[in-house]
Structure formats: C-alpha cells, structure tokens
Design an enzyme around this catalytic site. Structure first.
Site, PDB file in Angstrom:
ATOM      1  N   ASP A 222       0.838  -1.197   0.000  1.00  0.00           N
ATOM      2  CA  ASP A 222       0.000   0.000   0.000  1.00  0.00           C
ATOM      3  C   ASP A 222       0.876   1.252   0.000  1.00  0.00           C
ATOM      4  O   ASP A 222       1.865   1.323   0.744  1.00  0.00           O
ATOM      5  CB  ASP A 222      -0.868  -0.031   1.268  1.00  0.00           C
ATOM      6  CG  ASP A 222      -1.902   1.071   1.287  1.00  0.00           C
ATOM      7  OD1 ASP A 222      -2.784   1.056   0.423  1.00  0.00           O
ATOM      8  OD2 ASP A 222      -1.844   1.942   2.178  1.00  0.00           O
ATOM      9  N   GLU A 281       1.548  -0.585  -5.077  1.00  0.00           N
ATOM     10  CA  GLU A 281       0.540   0.428  -5.381  1.00  0.00           C
ATOM     11  C   GLU A 281       1.321   1.733  -5.364  1.00  0.00           C
ATOM     12  O   GLU A 281       1.631   2.279  -4.308  1.00  0.00           O
ATOM     13  CB  GLU A 281      -0.563   0.481  -4.319  1.00  0.00           C
ATOM     14  CG  GLU A 281      -1.652   1.470  -4.731  1.00  0.00           C
ATOM     15  CD  GLU A 281      -2.152   2.401  -3.631  1.00  0.00           C
ATOM     16  OE1 GLU A 281      -3.177   3.049  -3.842  1.00  0.00           O
ATOM     17  OE2 GLU A 281      -1.523   2.507  -2.573  1.00  0.00           O
TER      18      GLU A 281
HETATM   19  C1  GLC Z   1      -4.309   3.013  -0.717  1.00  0.00           C
HETATM   20  C2  GLC Z   1      -5.520   2.144  -0.537  1.00  0.00           C
HETATM   21  C3  GLC Z   1      -6.650   3.006  -0.075  1.00  0.00           C
HETATM   22  C4  GLC Z   1      -6.279   3.645   1.240  1.00  0.00           C
HETATM   23  C5  GLC Z   1      -4.953   4.388   1.126  1.00  0.00           C
HETATM   24  C6  GLC Z   1      -4.407   4.748   2.475  1.00  0.00           C
HETATM   25  O1  GLC Z   1      -4.469   3.953  -1.701  1.00  0.00           O
HETATM   26  O2  GLC Z   1      -5.802   1.472  -1.719  1.00  0.00           O
HETATM   27  O3  GLC Z   1      -7.849   2.295   0.038  1.00  0.00           O
HETATM   28  O4  GLC Z   1      -7.270   4.548   1.613  1.00  0.00           O
HETATM   29  O5  GLC Z   1      -3.976   3.615   0.502  1.00  0.00           O
HETATM   30  O6  GLC Z   1      -3.911   3.612   3.114  1.00  0.00           O
END
Ligand code: GLC
Length: 559
Positions: A222, A281
């Site tokens: 994340d 991500e």
């Molecule tokens: C990422 C996740 C999202 C979350 C954010 C903060 O973007 O996919 O759902 O709110 O991180 O952790």
C-alpha cells in the site's frame, strides 16, 4: 537510471517458465464486501474461504486480500493497529491460516496487503508517541513537528492530506494544552511513519516474515511510493495537491529513497522459496518512473494506473499500452493491467454506465486479458457490476467522504478535496465497495445471513453469480471462458505482442497463434477474418470473407 539496467534486460519469453506472476491473473477480494459468514453484515475470512471454489472455478491464479488486520476501521482497515493480528470483525489468525491452506489446496496463491506508510493512531507506537511529550524518542518513529506561527498555531508545512484538508493534526497534552503536530498524508487516524528510523524498517521486515512464514505468496504494498519524504519536509507552494498525485513530483510521494526499502524487501522475499512477490501500489508521474519500482532487484509488479485512467478509444488505449510495455520492458518486468479496484469508480460506470458501459467494460476486459503480462480483476467486475451511485449519505464510510462532502452532510465543516479524484480518493469510494451478490432474489443476495454493511441495489438480483452461471451471454461466463482460454492458448500471458494494421477506431493485436480485435467505435466495423473466432463479447456476422464486429465489441481469434 534505466541505462545501467540494460544488461539485466531479459528475453521476455524467459520469464514464462520461471515467474508465475509474469502471467498471473490475480483476483482482488475486498474482504469486508466479499462474503459474510457470521451475519454481522461485514465480510470475513471464513466467508472468503468458503467462496474460494468460485475463484478456482473462475480460473484466476491468485487472490489478493485487502487488510484484515486489527484496526479501528477508520479507513476500511488501511489503518492498522496490530500488523500480526486479525481484527475480530474478520475472524482470527487461525482463519487466515485456514484460508491460505485452502487456497493452496485449490491451486490458488494468496497475496495480502501490507500498509507501511502509516499505522493506525491506535497502534502501540503511536499511543506511546502521544504519551511521550515534546520531541521524546517515542515520537521519532513518526513525523512530529512544532507548528509555525507565534504559538505554533499553523501546520509545520503546507502539505495536504489525500483525503482533503491539511496533512497535519495538532496534538494536545493531558491538560488540553496544544502541542506538536503530526503528519498524516491520509486521515488523521493514519499517522505517517518515519522510515529514517531504523526500528521502523526492522519491524516491517519482521511483519513480512510473520506472514511469509504463515505461507502467503506475496504482498500488495500500500502506498509503496510514500514512505520516504523529501528532507526538511519542504513546502509545495500551492494547493489542490491531490490533483498533482501521479502527474507531478511531490516532496511526499515517489522520492528516490523508497527504492532502497523495496530492494531490501526483495532480498527478504527472495530468501523464501516459491517465488513470493511484491506488488506496488505506486503513483508515479510517468510510466518510466513507475517502472523503477519493478527493476529486477525491486518489487515484481506495479499496478498500471495509466491504463485504468485511460479514456475509451483506440488511439488513447494504444498509446497507453505502448508506453506501458516499453517502460516495463526496459527493466525486464511484465506489465500489470488493472481496470478497477476498491478506490475507483467501477469501470462499467466509468465507461458510461448502462448497456453501453457494460458493453465497453466487457470489451475492455477481453483487451486487458489479451495483453502481455499480468492482470488484476476486482471482485464483482466478473459480474459486470456497476458503481452504486445512490448510496444514502448515512451509509457511507469512506473517510474521504467524511472529510469532504460528508462533513457538511453530517453537520461538520468540509475540508475541500476537490482535486482528489486524481488519485481516485474523492470520497465516493463506497460505491465500488458494495457487497457482491451471490444468489437468491432478496438482499443481501447470499452475501451472508445478515443485512450487508452497505445496501445493495434491487437490480443486483439479476447480476448474482447464481443468476449468471450457465448463461453463455453473461459477463460471468465471458470471464470464465476468457480465463480458461488464457490458460489454454500458449500465446497469451507474458510474451511478445505486435499491432496489426486496422481501420481508425479499431485495435488489432497479435500474439503467437492469436489475434485480438477491439472495435471501439459506436458503429459496427467490417474487418478481414484473421482466424477462427474463439470468444467474442457480442455476436459476429460473417460474409464475403469479412467479419462484421458490432459496436464496442472485442473478439479473440485463434490463428
Ligand atoms: C491506498 C488504498 C486506499 C487507502 C490508502 C491509504 O491507496 O488502496 O484504500 O485509503 O492507501 O492507506
């Protein structure tokens, strides 16, 4: 930077036999909305485990589970209070263990989320930090700073939270006297960790080991672009910063230092057997910068959000595909395609909604699954689910909503996060998180024994797994056929691809023994027949050596 990587570039076909992840189709389970076993209205690990046969049957290779760790749920579990514990909402550690074992038995790999940029404000470290006033050592694991202004009344810099409002919250002592501020790029309940502190890296290495020892096959990382902040936390000098995410350089995202962390994680992953993977991500301003996350000594995959954001249309899609393939090929990594996830409006709706949106979504899915590399499927997209756009405000739980429009709706003051749709986090993320329909004619459509945490639309009765199973025209059967063919046809997955000549508005791509044609136009297209049709999103008509491909349809051909 890419230059000194040249010697490491591999023959793309070499990856096919060594890396399962280079071709894998990975299904995202948003745990709280997948299947509820105990009737509290929230999906859980046992529920997910019981539904694994659906995923095996669908034909995916792996499952990615969103966070199920101990958490106050201020951001759907992306606020972790204990990285080694399962939240009672989702079950127990033995349920996680049971799920991983059952998945492996069914031939599915399991990837779990890891949230290293921030913890929950209820994490033991942050509670200790708050208790440790004024620059004490317990605060050094986070970013605490004195405020600006005479009495420290202004935030330490001008950074904005992705969810809207300032990225800083001021602390107060036991006596209520205002104190230092702490940094949170997301909600105030998600304080950012200070990755310059050696204990932070040590703790996460230990957490990774904990889950690897339990048997998981990898991690979805994340905010993989966020852990390192520019030295001195410099001002940005303008507002609407959420609009800059993923397009411009920001002092809190995509800093070069994050790559050192990913390298150390790769070494850790490689020390385990069975090719455990890391998926970033990451929001980076260009495809080239994104590719840095998947260099041979870093993570294995990075979600391709350029593809997700690409508007419908042959020219735009072709450009994004070319750019992504070139950038990942330069570092020897496979591309990682994604159309939807739990943070963005479902693509059926993004593509226009209704019949047209569904037509395009089905065609885009066949295009995605024909491209070289790995692909992600977000739960419910195989059912062609649309975004739920009319959720009542009282039902919404997205912190971005609660800080923006929802603050006003509930009598508070909105922070204004107008630009947040750039990152997908515009406060409307609940609409793609509605529990999915499995069976039956009344809500919650087999999701579980109790009322689901977000209400499901009545029309979803026709979209359930049960309703679509066995209907050859259904989206579910389209996905099943596509995934079965993807396993059967050796030219799909990782490997070479080239474009064939095609009229304007049509894409024709060639893989070994295979052709995919996508007609993006609102009218039918007449094309030469390239082979034997093996799958199509709409009925085809043949005549005079030509095929008429309906508007906004995609066809797979064996050659
Ligand atoms: C990422 C996740 C999202 C979350 C954010 C903060 O973007 O996919 O759902 O709110 O991180 O952790």
């Amino acid at each position: 930077m890419t230059q000194d990587l040249a010697p490491l570039v591999q023959d793309p076909s070499a990856g096919r036999s060594t890396g399962w992840w280079r071709s894998a189709v990975i299904y995202q389970v948003y745990v709280r909305s997948f299947a509820d076993s105990d009737g509290d209205g929230v999906g859980d690990l046992r529920g997910a485990r019981d539904r694994l046969p659906h995923l095996a049957d669908l034909g995916v290779d792996a499952v990615w589970l969103t966070p199920f760790y101990a958490s106050p749920q201020a951001d759907g579990g992306y606020d972790v209070a204990d990285y080694r514990a399962v939240d009672p909402l989702f079950g127990e550690l033995s349920d996680a263990d049971g799920l991983v074992r059952e998945a492996h038995r069914l031939g599915l790999r399991v990837i779990v989320d890891i949230v290293p940029n921030h913890t929950s404000d209820q994490h033991a470290w942050f509670r200790a930090a708050l208790a440790d006033r004024h620059g004490g050592p317990a605060r050094e694991r986070y970013h605490f700073r004195p405020g600006r202004g005479e009495s420290g009344q202004w935030p330490p810099n001008d950074w904005e939270s992705v969810f809207g409002g300032p990225a800083w919250t001021r602390t107060a002592g036991a006596d209520g006297a205002p104190g230092e501020w702490y940094l949170h790029l997301f909600a105030p309940e998600q304080p950012d960790l200070n990755w310059d502190h050696p204990e932070v890296a040590r703790e996460f290495a230990s957490v990774l080991r904990f889950w690897l020892d339990l048997g998981v096959d990898g991690f979805r990382v994340d905010v993989a672009h966020g852990m390192v902040k520019a030295a001195g936390l410099p001002d940005i000098g303008r507002g609407e910063q959420a609009k800059m995410i993923g397009t411009q350089v920001l002092p809190f995202f995509d800093q070069d230092g994050v790559h050192e962390i990913h390298r150390s994680w790769r070494r850790l992953l490689d020390s385990y057997d069975g090719e455990r993977i890391g998926v970033a991500e990451a929001w980076a301003p260009t495809s080239e910068r994104l590719a840095l996350y998947v260099r041979p000594d870093e993570l294995h995959q990075a979600f391709n959000f350029q593809f997700l954001r690409c508007p419908w249309g042959a020219a735009a899609m072709r450009e994004v595909i070319d750019e992504s393939l070139a950038a990942t090929a330069a570092v020897g990594a496979p591309a990682t395609w994604v159309l939807s996830n739990h943070d963005v409006v479902r693509h059926t709706t993004r593509y226009g909604g209704g019949e047209r949106g569904l037509r395009r979504a089905r065609a885009a899915a066949l295009l995605m699954l024909a491209l070289p590399g790995s692909a992600y499927v977000y739960q419910g997209e195989e059912l062609g689910l649309p975004e739920v756009e009319d959720l009542p405000d009282e039902a919404r739980q997205d912190p971005a909503f609660l800080r923006g429009r929802g603050a006003r709706a509930r009598g508070g003051v909105p922070h204004g996060n107008e630009g947040a749709e750039r990152s997908g986090q515009d406060g409307t993320r609940d609409g793609c998180r509605v529990p999915i329909p499995w069976s039956g004619t009344t809500a919650p459509y087999g999701f579980g024994p109790g009322t689901s945490w977000l209400p499901q639309p009545a029309q979803w009765r026709e979209l359930s797994v049960e309703a679509q199973s066995g209907d050859p025209r259904s989206t579910l059967e389209l996905y099943r056929s596509a995934l079965a063919l993807r396993r059967e046809l050796p030219g799909l997955g990782d490997g070479p691809m080239s474009w064939l000549p095609a009229p304007e508005g049509v894409l024709a791509l060639s893989r070994p023994g295979f052709v995919c044609t996508l007609n993006t136009l609102a009218a039918e297209a007449e094309l030469p027949v390239p082979g034997r049709p093996v799958l199509a999103t709409a009925p085809l008509e043949f005549g005079g050596g030509a095929v008429r491909v309906p508007a906004e349809a995609c066809v797979w051909w064996a050659v």
